[in-house]
Design a protein around this motif. Structure first.
Motif, PDB file in Angstrom:
ATOM      1  N   PRO A 152       0.793  -1.039  -0.019  1.00 10.56           N
ATOM      2  CA  PRO A 152      -0.031  -0.058  -0.187  1.00 10.56           C
ATOM      3  C   PRO A 152       0.799   1.153   0.008  1.00 10.56           C
ATOM      4  O   PRO A 152       0.411   2.292  -0.633  1.00 10.56           O
ATOM      5  CB  PRO A 152      -0.828  -0.148   1.097  1.00 10.56           C
ATOM      6  N   GLY A 153       1.824   1.316   0.618  1.00 14.24           N
ATOM      7  CA  GLY A 153       2.848   2.463   0.847  1.00 14.24           C
ATOM      8  C   GLY A 153       1.738   3.790   1.140  1.00 14.24           C
ATOM      9  O   GLY A 153       0.897   3.764   1.931  1.00 14.24           O
ATOM     10  N   ASP A 154       1.890   4.715   0.309  1.00  8.50           N
ATOM     11  CA  ASP A 154       1.379   5.963   0.361  1.00  8.50           C
ATOM     12  C   ASP A 154       0.065   6.065  -0.855  1.00  8.50           C
ATOM     13  O   ASP A 154      -0.432   6.977  -1.032  1.00  8.50           O
ATOM     14  CB  ASP A 154       1.966   7.242   0.255  1.00  8.50           C
ATOM     15  N   ARG A 155       0.077   4.786  -1.435  1.00  5.54           N
ATOM     16  CA  ARG A 155      -0.892   4.894  -2.850  1.00  5.54           C
ATOM     17  C   ARG A 155      -1.730   3.379  -2.662  1.00  5.54           C
ATOM     18  O   ARG A 155      -1.863   2.731  -3.550  1.00  5.54           O
ATOM     19  CB  ARG A 155      -0.187   5.015  -4.102  1.00  5.54           C
ATOM     20  N   PRO A 156      -2.448   3.451  -1.547  1.00  4.83           N
ATOM     21  CA  PRO A 156      -3.309   2.289  -1.523  1.00  4.83           C
ATOM     22  C   PRO A 156      -4.410   1.968  -2.429  1.00  4.83           C
ATOM     23  O   PRO A 156      -4.939   0.861  -2.624  1.00  4.83           O
ATOM     24  CB  PRO A 156      -3.961   2.135   0.082  1.00  4.83           C
ATOM     25  N   GLN A 157      -4.757   3.215  -3.038  1.00  3.81           N
ATOM     26  CA  GLN A 157      -5.602   2.950  -4.210  1.00  3.81           C
ATOM     27  C   GLN A 157      -5.236   2.220  -5.124  1.00  3.81           C
ATOM     28  O   GLN A 157      -6.024   1.656  -6.175  1.00  3.81           O
ATOM     29  CB  GLN A 157      -6.084   4.124  -4.531  1.00  3.81           C
ATOM     30  N   ASP A 158      -3.999   1.955  -5.484  1.00  4.64           N
ATOM     31  CA  ASP A 158      -3.478   1.256  -6.482  1.00  4.64           C
ATOM     32  C   ASP A 158      -2.977  -0.366  -5.908  1.00  4.64           C
ATOM     33  O   ASP A 158      -2.159  -0.396  -5.355  1.00  4.64           O
ATOM     34  CB  ASP A 158      -2.071   1.959  -7.059  1.00  4.64           C
ATOM     35  N   ASP A 159      -3.857  -1.347  -6.446  1.00  2.63           N
ATOM     36  CA  ASP A 159      -3.683  -2.688  -6.159  1.00  2.63           C
ATOM     37  C   ASP A 159      -2.407  -3.351  -6.747  1.00  2.63           C
ATOM     38  O   ASP A 159      -1.997  -4.289  -6.269  1.00  2.63           O
ATOM     39  CB  ASP A 159      -4.862  -3.425  -6.077  1.00  2.63           C
ATOM     40  N   THR A 160      -2.361  -2.950  -7.959  1.00  3.02           N
ATOM     41  CA  THR A 160      -1.614  -3.622  -9.113  1.00  3.02           C
ATOM     42  C   THR A 160      -0.389  -2.769  -9.585  1.00  3.02           C
ATOM     43  O   THR A 160      -0.763  -1.590  -9.582  1.00  3.02           O
ATOM     44  CB  THR A 160      -2.090  -4.547  -9.901  1.00  3.02           C
ATOM     45  N   HIS A 161       0.517  -3.226 -10.247  1.00  2.00           N
ATOM     46  CA  HIS A 161       1.471  -2.354 -11.050  1.00  2.00           C
ATOM     47  C   HIS A 161       0.937  -2.283 -12.611  1.00  2.00           C
ATOM     48  O   HIS A 161       1.604  -1.885 -13.684  1.00  2.00           O
ATOM     49  CB  HIS A 161       2.799  -2.991 -11.231  1.00  2.00           C
ATOM     50  N   LEU A 162      -0.185  -2.865 -12.982  1.00  2.00           N
ATOM     51  CA  LEU A 162      -0.776  -2.633 -14.254  1.00  2.00           C
ATOM     52  C   LEU A 162      -1.076  -1.438 -14.714  1.00  2.00           C
ATOM     53  O   LEU A 162      -1.450  -0.680 -14.195  1.00  2.00           O
ATOM     54  CB  LEU A 162      -2.199  -3.581 -14.476  1.00  2.00           C
ATOM     55  N   GLU A 163      -0.843  -0.871 -15.928  1.00  2.00           N
ATOM     56  CA  GLU A 163      -1.447   0.238 -16.514  1.00  2.00           C
ATOM     57  C   GLU A 163      -2.699   0.243 -17.003  1.00  2.00           C
ATOM     58  O   GLU A 163      -3.501  -0.942 -17.380  1.00  2.00           O
ATOM     59  CB  GLU A 163      -0.419   0.332 -17.813  1.00  2.00           C
ATOM     60  N   PRO A 164      -3.474   1.378 -17.015  1.00  2.00           N
ATOM     61  CA  PRO A 164      -4.779   1.509 -17.615  1.00  2.00           C
ATOM     62  C   PRO A 164      -5.022   0.972 -18.850  1.00  2.00           C
ATOM     63  O   PRO A 164      -4.137   1.113 -19.710  1.00  2.00           O
ATOM     64  CB  PRO A 164      -5.130   2.954 -17.640  1.00  2.00           C
ATOM     65  N   GLY A 165      -5.934  -0.015 -18.988  1.00  2.00           N
ATOM     66  CA  GLY A 165      -6.131  -0.882 -20.200  1.00  2.00           C
ATOM     67  C   GLY A 165      -5.251  -2.143 -20.334  1.00  2.00           C
ATOM     68  O   GLY A 165      -5.437  -2.870 -21.318  1.00  2.00           O
ATOM     69  N   GLU A 166      -4.387  -2.191 -19.500  1.00  2.00           N
ATOM     70  CA  GLU A 166      -3.456  -3.544 -19.520  1.00  2.00           C
ATOM     71  C   GLU A 166      -4.275  -4.861 -19.188  1.00  2.00           C
ATOM     72  O   GLU A 166      -4.818  -4.892 -18.140  1.00  2.00           O
ATOM     73  CB  GLU A 166      -2.336  -3.434 -18.750  1.00  2.00           C
ATOM     74  N   LEU A 167      -4.460  -5.715 -20.354  1.00  6.68           N
ATOM     75  CA  LEU A 167      -5.032  -6.701 -20.309  1.00  6.68           C
ATOM     76  C   LEU A 167      -4.581  -8.118 -19.876  1.00  6.68           C
ATOM     77  O   LEU A 167      -3.377  -8.322 -20.416  1.00  6.68           O
ATOM     78  CB  LEU A 167      -5.992  -7.269 -21.531  1.00  6.68           C
ATOM     79  N   ILE A 168      -4.656  -8.732 -18.801  1.00  5.71           N
ATOM     80  CA  ILE A 168      -4.030 -10.187 -18.479  1.00  5.71           C
ATOM     81  C   ILE A 168      -4.499 -11.146 -19.428  1.00  5.71           C
ATOM     82  O   ILE A 168      -5.845 -11.336 -19.643  1.00  5.71           O
ATOM     83  CB  ILE A 168      -4.229 -10.486 -17.149  1.00  5.71           C
ATOM     84  N   THR A 169      -3.545 -11.703 -20.327  1.00 10.43           N
ATOM     85  CA  THR A 169      -3.943 -12.625 -21.473  1.00 10.43           C
ATOM     86  C   THR A 169      -3.931 -14.149 -21.072  1.00 10.43           C
ATOM     87  O   THR A 169      -4.646 -14.987 -21.609  1.00 10.43           O
ATOM     88  CB  THR A 169      -3.294 -12.304 -22.722  1.00 10.43           C
ATOM     89  N   ALA A 170      -2.891 -14.383 -20.109  1.00 11.41           N
ATOM     90  CA  ALA A 170      -2.537 -15.723 -19.907  1.00 11.41           C
ATOM     91  C   ALA A 170      -1.499 -15.800 -18.550  1.00 11.41           C
ATOM     92  O   ALA A 170      -0.867 -14.717 -18.159  1.00 11.41           O
ATOM     93  CB  ALA A 170      -1.625 -16.429 -20.941  1.00 11.41           C
ATOM     94  N   VAL A 171      -1.584 -16.944 -17.849  1.00 14.97           N
ATOM     95  CA  VAL A 171      -0.704 -17.125 -16.844  1.00 14.97           C
ATOM     96  C   VAL A 171       0.033 -18.420 -17.229  1.00 14.97           C
ATOM     97  O   VAL A 171      -0.368 -19.282 -17.770  1.00 14.97           O
ATOM     98  CB  VAL A 171      -1.270 -17.549 -15.621  1.00 14.97           C
ATOM     99  N   HIS A 172       1.522 -18.323 -16.954  1.00 17.67           N
ATOM    100  CA  HIS A 172       2.498 -19.639 -17.315  1.00 17.67           C
ATOM    101  C   HIS A 172       2.894 -20.144 -16.122  1.00 17.67           C
ATOM    102  O   HIS A 172       3.378 -19.213 -15.199  1.00 17.67           O
ATOM    103  CB  HIS A 172       3.553 -18.917 -18.147  1.00 17.67           C
ATOM    104  N   LEU A 173       3.043 -21.016 -16.093  1.00 18.98           N
ATOM    105  CA  LEU A 173       3.348 -22.256 -14.814  1.00 18.98           C
ATOM    106  C   LEU A 173       4.716 -22.939 -15.319  1.00 18.98           C
ATOM    107  O   LEU A 173       4.781 -23.174 -16.573  1.00 18.98           O
ATOM    108  CB  LEU A 173       2.741 -23.237 -14.399  1.00 18.98           C
ATOM    109  N   PRO A 174       5.716 -22.783 -14.415  1.00 16.72           N
ATOM    110  CA  PRO A 174       7.078 -23.215 -14.914  1.00 16.72           C
ATOM    111  C   PRO A 174       6.998 -24.750 -14.877  1.00 16.72           C
ATOM    112  O   PRO A 174       5.914 -25.366 -14.743  1.00 16.72           O
ATOM    113  CB  PRO A 174       8.028 -22.999 -13.854  1.00 16.72           C
ATOM    114  N   ALA A 175       8.005 -25.470 -15.486  1.00 14.67           N
ATOM    115  CA  ALA A 175       8.063 -26.851 -15.239  1.00 14.67           C
ATOM    116  C   ALA A 175       7.620 -27.325 -13.909  1.00 14.67           C
ATOM    117  O   ALA A 175       8.146 -26.886 -12.917  1.00 14.67           O
ATOM    118  CB  ALA A 175       9.453 -27.500 -15.597  1.00 14.67           C
ATOM    119  N   PRO A 176       7.015 -28.457 -13.713  1.00 14.97           N
ATOM    120  CA  PRO A 176       6.572 -29.019 -12.580  1.00 14.97           C
ATOM    121  C   PRO A 176       7.916 -29.323 -11.575  1.00 14.97           C
ATOM    122  O   PRO A 176       8.940 -29.734 -11.913  1.00 14.97           O
ATOM    123  CB  PRO A 176       6.079 -30.530 -12.658  1.00 14.97           C
TER     124      PRO A 176
END
Length: 332
Positions: A195-219
């Motif tokens: 949170p620091g002094d900007r708790p309104q920002d939950d993530t480091h994503l930019e406006p309009g930045e869309l999560i398209t996939a998640v990658h898992l490493p080798a088991p």
């Protein structure tokens, strides 16, 4: 009822471009966003519907897996490759919400759910996350569910996702698409922010930045455990949780990956805890030491002071289970 525009995206690029404004929001399952809109905590001027985009596969990717952002929590938890190679993730998903919600909730959206802090949900309360600069009524208020690590004088809320805690332990990577068409891929550790002094920002994503996939490493193999401690057995958020991947070789711990939920504004991970375990023989004293390292900077807020002792007991218990310590007769 507040009016808003609605657009149904036909491609990820179209979705990102349509949502580039600061007050636009993506909607897929809507299991958290719609509740927030009903309470007028979230008041987007535009909703971009991404629910029909082709982001629903779970596919082999090198030695790991690529998970589309729109794969439902239920489908991901039940996928045979996830159950076999990443049981930690399956167990964390099944520990969250209800079957009905898991059927609607998406992988990408699960990362982006907002805190369940009671003061955030109460419009009459002061909340720096909801209204920056207004103050935080949680501090000095009823704090049973609040953070003991990484909090600030501006916010003591916790992140609610079980899935994100498992992904943190697994060193998952996030793939995104920006409105300008560029893409990036980064470790899940760099998604959420304290949170620091900007708790309104939950993530480091930019406006309009869309999560398209998640990658898992080798088991990674080893023992994988997700322990969630909560007030009731179902449909409750974690008071604390522990995601653990532990492998013992030749009587010593060769792999230790640990992440923690219910304790901070982000899925919490502490490399010093893991390093203290590596190359050591499992023992009750070692696991107690690991808990103390984790909690060395922990700070209770009164009603949640019990979380410190709860974690002091839970982490050693999880590590003992992961290393079969009890089975070997050690009085952990």
């Amino acid at each position: 009822m507040r009016s808003f525009d609605y657009a149904r995206a036909t491609s990820p690029a179209e979705a990102a471009l349509a949502a580039k404004g600061a007050t636009a929001r993506f909607i897929a399952g809507g299991t958290n966003l719609l509740d927030l809109m009903k309470l007028q905590i979230e008041v987007p001027d535009k909703l971009v519907d991404i629910s029909r985009l082709p982001l629903t596969g779970v596919d082999k990717s090198g030695e790991g897996l690529k998970i589309g952002a729109l794969v439902s929590n239920s489908d991901l938890a039940a996928h045979p490759d996830v159950r076999r190679d990443y049981p930690l993730l399956s167990r964390a998903l099944l520990a969250g919400a209800s079957g009905q919600l898991r059927n609607k909730a998406s992988t990408g959206g699960n990362f982006l759910q907002r805190t369940r802090c009671n003061y955030f949900y109460e419009p009459s309360a002061r909340c720096n996350k909801r209204e920056p600069g207004s103050g935080c009524d949680a501090i000095g208020g009823f704090t049973r569910i609040h953070a003991i690590l990484g909090a600030s004088e501006h916010c003591i809320a916790t992140h609610p996702s079980d899935m994100a805690v498992a992904m943190r332990a697994l060193d998952a990577e996030i793939e995104t698409l920006k409105p300008d068409g560029s893409t990036r891929r980064f470790n899940v550790a760099d998604l959420h922010r304290l949170p620091g002094d900007r708790p309104q920002d939950d993530t480091h994503l930019e406006p309009g930045e869309l999560i398209t996939a998640v990658h898992l490493p080798a088991p990674l193999g080893g023992r994988q455990i997700y322990r969630k401690v909560r007030d009731r057995a179902s449909y409750a958020f974690a008071l604390i949780s522990v995601a653990a991947i532990v492998k013992v070789e030749s009587g010593r711990i060769a792999t230790a990956k640990l992440a923690f939920g219910g304790v901070a504004h982000v899925p919490w991970r502490d490399g010093a805890v893991e390093q203290a375990l590596i190359d050591e023989a499992p023992s009750a004293s070692l696991f107690a030491e690991a808990a103390e390292i984790l909690l060395k900077d922990a700070k209770g807020q009164g009603d949640n002071d019990f979380k410190i002792e709860l974690m002091r007991r839970t982490l050693p218990a999880v590590l003992a289970e992961a290393t079969d310590l009890h089975a070997e007769g050690d009085a952990a």
